[in-house]
Design a protein around this motif. Sequence first.
Motif, PDB file in Angstrom:
ATOM      1  N   UNK A 214       0.839  -1.140  -0.020  1.00 21.92           N
ATOM      2  CA  UNK A 214      -0.025   0.015   0.071  1.00 21.92           C
ATOM      3  C   UNK A 214       0.798   1.308  -0.076  1.00 21.92           C
ATOM      4  N   UNK A 215       0.766   2.218  -0.924  1.00 20.61           N
ATOM      5  CA  UNK A 215       1.571   3.416  -1.159  1.00 20.61           C
ATOM      6  C   UNK A 215       0.665   4.529  -1.234  1.00 20.61           C
ATOM      7  N   UNK A 216       1.190   5.543  -1.720  1.00 21.19           N
ATOM      8  CA  UNK A 216       0.652   6.738  -1.709  1.00 21.19           C
ATOM      9  C   UNK A 216      -0.026   6.926  -3.203  1.00 21.19           C
ATOM     10  N   UNK A 217       0.079   5.801  -4.055  1.00 26.07           N
ATOM     11  CA  UNK A 217      -0.831   5.470  -5.060  1.00 26.07           C
ATOM     12  C   UNK A 217      -1.938   4.754  -4.948  1.00 26.07           C
ATOM     13  N   UNK A 220      -8.695   3.053  -1.159  1.00 23.91           N
ATOM     14  CA  UNK A 220      -9.445   2.036  -0.774  1.00 23.91           C
ATOM     15  C   UNK A 220     -11.053   2.041  -1.443  1.00 23.91           C
ATOM     16  N   UNK A 221     -11.446   0.751  -1.319  1.00 25.25           N
ATOM     17  CA  UNK A 221     -12.980   0.447  -1.891  1.00 25.25           C
ATOM     18  C   UNK A 221     -13.564  -0.625  -1.220  1.00 25.25           C
ATOM     19  N   UNK A 228     -11.122  -3.291   0.538  1.00 28.30           N
ATOM     20  CA  UNK A 228     -10.084  -3.413  -0.446  1.00 28.30           C
ATOM     21  C   UNK A 228      -9.218  -2.333  -0.611  1.00 28.30           C
ATOM     22  N   UNK A 229      -7.868  -3.100  -1.002  1.00 31.17           N
ATOM     23  CA  UNK A 229      -6.687  -1.893  -1.307  1.00 31.17           C
ATOM     24  C   UNK A 229      -6.613  -2.110  -2.887  1.00 31.17           C
ATOM     25  N   UNK A 230      -6.633  -0.917  -3.700  1.00 31.88           N
ATOM     26  CA  UNK A 230      -6.167  -0.916  -5.008  1.00 31.88           C
ATOM     27  C   UNK A 230      -4.917  -0.201  -5.372  1.00 31.88           C
ATOM     28  N   UNK A 231      -4.149  -0.669  -5.989  1.00 33.83           N
ATOM     29  CA  UNK A 231      -2.792   0.000  -6.196  1.00 33.83           C
ATOM     30  C   UNK A 231      -2.515   0.213  -7.680  1.00 33.83           C
ATOM     31  N   UNK A 239      -5.067  -0.210 -12.766  1.00 32.91           N
ATOM     32  CA  UNK A 239      -4.884  -0.929 -11.260  1.00 32.91           C
ATOM     33  C   UNK A 239      -3.887  -1.929 -11.683  1.00 32.91           C
ATOM     34  N   UNK A 240      -2.864  -2.412 -11.020  1.00 31.65           N
ATOM     35  CA  UNK A 240      -1.948  -3.319 -10.977  1.00 31.65           C
ATOM     36  C   UNK A 240      -1.966  -4.550  -9.880  1.00 31.65           C
ATOM     37  N   UNK A 241      -2.663  -3.955  -8.789  1.00 26.85           N
ATOM     38  CA  UNK A 241      -2.584  -4.756  -7.601  1.00 26.85           C
ATOM     39  C   UNK A 241      -3.883  -4.518  -6.766  1.00 26.85           C
ATOM     40  N   UNK A 242      -4.532  -5.777  -6.458  1.00 24.78           N
ATOM     41  CA  UNK A 242      -5.855  -5.743  -5.608  1.00 24.78           C
ATOM     42  C   UNK A 242      -5.741  -6.713  -4.533  1.00 24.78           C
TER      43      UNK A 242
END
Length: 330
Positions: A214-217, A220-221, A228-231, A239-242
Amino acid sequence: MADHAHDDVVEQILIRLDVKDLIRCKSVCKSWHSLITSPRFINRHLNRSYNKDRHDNKFGHRRICLVNEFSSGYFLVGSCNGLVCIICVGSCKLLVANPLTREVRELQLPSLIGSPLCWGFGYDLSKDDYIVVVGEKVGQFQTCFKVLSLKSNVWRVIGDVEYKFVTKIGILCNGALHWIVEDQNRKILILSYDLSEVEFKEIAQPEDDASYKVTSRSYLGIVKGCLCTFHRSRFDSSIVDVWLTKKYNVKHSWEPLPLDHKMKNDIVQFFRLPADEGFSYNVKHSWFSRTLKQIYVESLVSPHVNVRPKQYTKVGSISILCRVNCHFSS
């Protein structure tokens, strides 16, 4: 006895109707109006609406979207039990509305040194009350929070937290609002505010899994009723990571969701608030931004708590405008 049985049958029929039909039914007779506006019926209808959406195989979630937030000066604070909360920073006011019943309640923002940094809206089950939360930056890693309950209509300070907020909108899940924050050690965390316990907590994350980040990019949803976290990619907005947490605030319950994971259609309901605060519609949307949108349910819940209701005829109802096929591939 026969009259009582007749009343039960009428209630079982009415509770299956949509909000727009129930609004018309209130004009049939005094007894129907009394029934449909009673707290018991409103709560039963709300629960039925949630269950209906949850078990509807035709779509995944019902979401709500405020069109042209940044250009209009209005921002969607949150959505809960059919109520939407909208903030207008320019005029220092809040609107809590039920778009389907055309009821709007206007509230004043608390006195702030600057503009609100973050916000949220949700339901306190322990007090049967709706809460507006506003955070104001008072230092690089210090945010002062104030809350307002619809029953009291009074703002109160609940204290400061020593974080820098990465996301603005509090995502409602499990009776708490959630934001991505950064602490003074530059560590990215998920912070929650429990509406009933009036307490901030850090959400457990799978730090021992190198693939989780989890970064500054990130943002949440809600998917499948879970946080969930969306990256996002550092090169574009794809989106590259969920990751999804199957058990709330349980460290080892986080699991990745494959990017090619197929999902049911979501229903997205759009509304706009122009100068006259009337609702109008827009149809353009993309799924990747929709994951930021709030969960919505159709209900009879009124924003007027401990105040005399006022009907705003200039506020129109929102309607379903499109369905978008949901998947994680770009």
